[in-house]
Design a protein around this motif. Structure first.
Motif, PDB file in Angstrom:
ATOM      1  N   LEU A  84      12.209  26.872  38.464  1.00 52.68           N
ATOM      2  CA  LEU A  84      12.695  26.789  39.835  1.00 52.68           C
ATOM      3  C   LEU A  84      13.813  27.778  40.142  1.00 52.68           C
ATOM      4  N   GLU A  85      14.069  28.681  39.248  1.00 52.98           N
ATOM      5  CA  GLU A  85      15.129  29.666  39.461  1.00 52.98           C
ATOM      6  C   GLU A  85      14.795  30.550  40.654  1.00 52.98           C
ATOM      7  N   GLY A  86      15.805  30.819  41.505  1.00 52.33           N
ATOM      8  CA  GLY A  86      15.591  31.699  42.637  1.00 52.33           C
ATOM      9  C   GLY A  86      16.390  31.275  43.845  1.00 52.33           C
ATOM     10  N   ALA A 100      19.150  28.058  37.165  1.00 52.12           N
ATOM     11  CA  ALA A 100      17.779  27.623  36.908  1.00 52.12           C
ATOM     12  C   ALA A 100      17.634  26.761  35.677  1.00 52.12           C
ATOM     13  N   THR A 133       7.635  27.385  41.056  1.00 49.44           N
ATOM     14  CA  THR A 133       8.697  28.393  41.131  1.00 49.44           C
ATOM     15  C   THR A 133       9.612  28.072  42.313  1.00 49.44           C
ATOM     16  N   HIS A 134      10.596  28.941  42.526  1.00 52.53           N
ATOM     17  CA  HIS A 134      11.577  28.697  43.592  1.00 52.53           C
ATOM     18  C   HIS A 134      10.910  28.647  44.969  1.00 52.53           C
ATOM     19  N   CYS A 179      10.451  25.206  46.244  1.00 47.37           N
ATOM     20  CA  CYS A 179      11.634  24.368  46.465  1.00 47.37           C
ATOM     21  C   CYS A 179      11.779  23.883  47.907  1.00 47.37           C
ATOM     22  N   HIS A 223      15.648  29.959  46.688  1.00 45.51           N
ATOM     23  CA  HIS A 223      15.323  28.732  47.406  1.00 45.51           C
ATOM     24  C   HIS A 223      15.714  27.471  46.652  1.00 45.51           C
ATOM     25  N   PHE A 224      16.200  27.635  45.435  1.00 44.48           N
ATOM     26  CA  PHE A 224      16.582  26.457  44.659  1.00 44.48           C
ATOM     27  C   PHE A 224      17.692  25.659  45.347  1.00 44.48           C
TER      28      PHE A 224
END
Length: 395
Positions: free
Chosen positions: A348-350, A385, A321-322, A325, A352-353
């Motif tokens: 990886l959406e979020g 994402a 996940t993000h 990242c 911190h991407f």
């Protein structure tokens, strides 16, 4: 032995030696022990080959087993029916050990070859442990403990078994993976590093698709440690978990490509994986796809990446996940050799991407990807994402 037993054969040699040393009424008389172990051993082999674990008086008479010896009662148990006395070994594995030992006490080349041929022909595994004991007793340092109690063991038998191992592993490397794993057990019990190097050397090892227990992992690890360098080891879809991975660590020091795709590795596996990376400066490609490495320990893996010489890292489908990242960004930024990174099928959406995206735009991965990768060029121009989940490097 100066330490604890390292193989099953060593364990049983130690057990039998202690009995011979402490329960033999004719201490120092190796002839008595040798005679009993020979007759008991041939009876034991007959039982192993014929799925027989209970022996009556007829079997004892047929194999000249004298049950009036004190040592006999140390190895076999009587039934509770005096009118129809039956006997069994203390444990089936002890029966299998005595069956192997008989060939080293009362060596006959033709008989040994017949046993080896018959044992490997059974598909139900009835003689598999017998074969391992034959290989283990072929190691002189293992069998040496018995010498003072039963006299000399056959060097010719050891040579015959080692020749059989050489032929066996050459054949199995090209056929069944489960049978190949069995040959690793033979090499492990034999403890001959020169033999391992000769039989395996730098050949690729592929055991993908078969379940590996922690014991399997330990045996494979001991064999791989005797190999100076392996180009590639594939252990994909082997259901390796943390315990098995931990046993592999000492052996994963010299290979160039390691496949651990689709195992049961989780975030708690990351410290072990990090240790593998830190201690192997020859590793160039690591496939960890199809696991579940998301979590706080993922950071350990990325920190190890910074000091490695890895050129290709595959993390496809790891539920990242993000929050992963920043760790990915740090690992990529501080690694000087990474050229291929596969993060397909993660989430990886979020917030911190952005850390990961900014790192990729200036990394050596990005330089190649921007020039050669159509999918990644599209990613360079698209926020969000969805593009992150399609991120890969140049092929």
């Amino acid at each position: 032995m100066e330490s604890l037993p390292k193989t099953v054969t060593q364990l049983f040699v130690t057990f039998v030696t202690n009995i011979l040393a402490n329960h033999n009424q004719n201490t120092g008389d190796s002839h008595t022990a040798r005679e009993l172990l020979t007759s008991v051993g041939w009876m034991a082999e007959h039982g192993v080959m014929n799925h027989l674990i209970v022996f009556d008086e007829r079997y004892l008479k047929s194999y000249n087993v004298r049950n009036d010896k004190h040592l006999f009662s140390c190895f076999m148990m009587e039934s509770s029916q005096p009118s129809n006395m039956d006997y069994t070994f203390l444990h089936l594995t002890l029966q299998e050990f005595f069956a192997a030992l008989a060939h080293f006490i009362d060596y006959n080349a033709d008989r040994l070859q017949k046993t080896l041929h018959a044992a490997e022909s059974y598909n139900d595994g009835r003689a598999e442990i017998l074969l391992r004991f034959l290989c283990g007793l072929s190691d002189s340092s293992t069998s040496f403990l018995l010498k003072s109690h039963v006299g000399e063991l056959s060097v010719q038998a050891a040579g015959d078994v080692i020749t059989w191992i050489q032929h066996k592993i050459t054949k199995e490397q090209r056929s069944d993976k489960r049978k190949l794993l069995n040959t690793f057990y033979y090499l492990h019990e034999n403890r001959n590093k020169a033999l391992v190097s000769q039989c395996i050397g730098s050949n690729n090892i592929d055991l993908s698709g078969i379940s590996l227990s922690p014991l399997d992992c330990s045996v494979l690890s001991s064999v791989l440690q005797s190999c100076t360098e392996s180009e590639e080891v594939k252990l994909n879809s082997c259901h390796i978990r943390d315990e098995g991975l931990r046993k592999f660590i000492p052996a994963l020091h010299s290979m160039k490509r390691l496949g651990l795709y689709n195992n049961d590795l989780t975030d708690s596996s990351c410290p072990y994986l990090a240790s593998v990376i830190r201690n192997n400066q020859t590793l160039r490609t690591l496939n960890l796809s199809g696991n579940n490495l998301e979590g706080p320990h993922f950071r350990d893996l990325m920190e190890a990446l910074t000091t490695s010489r890895i050129e290709g890292l595959l993390l496809y489908g790891n539920h990242l996940t993000h929050s992963s990242c920043p760790h990915l960004a740090s690992g990529i930024k501080n690694n000087q050799t990474l050229r291929t990174l596969n993060l397909t099928d993660n989430n990886l959406e979020g917030p911190h991407f952005r850390d990961l995206k900014e790192t990729l735009t200036t990394s050596k991965i990005a330089e190649r990807v921007w020039k050669n990768g159509r999918r990644v060029r599209r990613f360079a121009n698209v926020e969000g994402a969805k593009s992150a989940n399609r991120l890969y490097s140049a092929p």
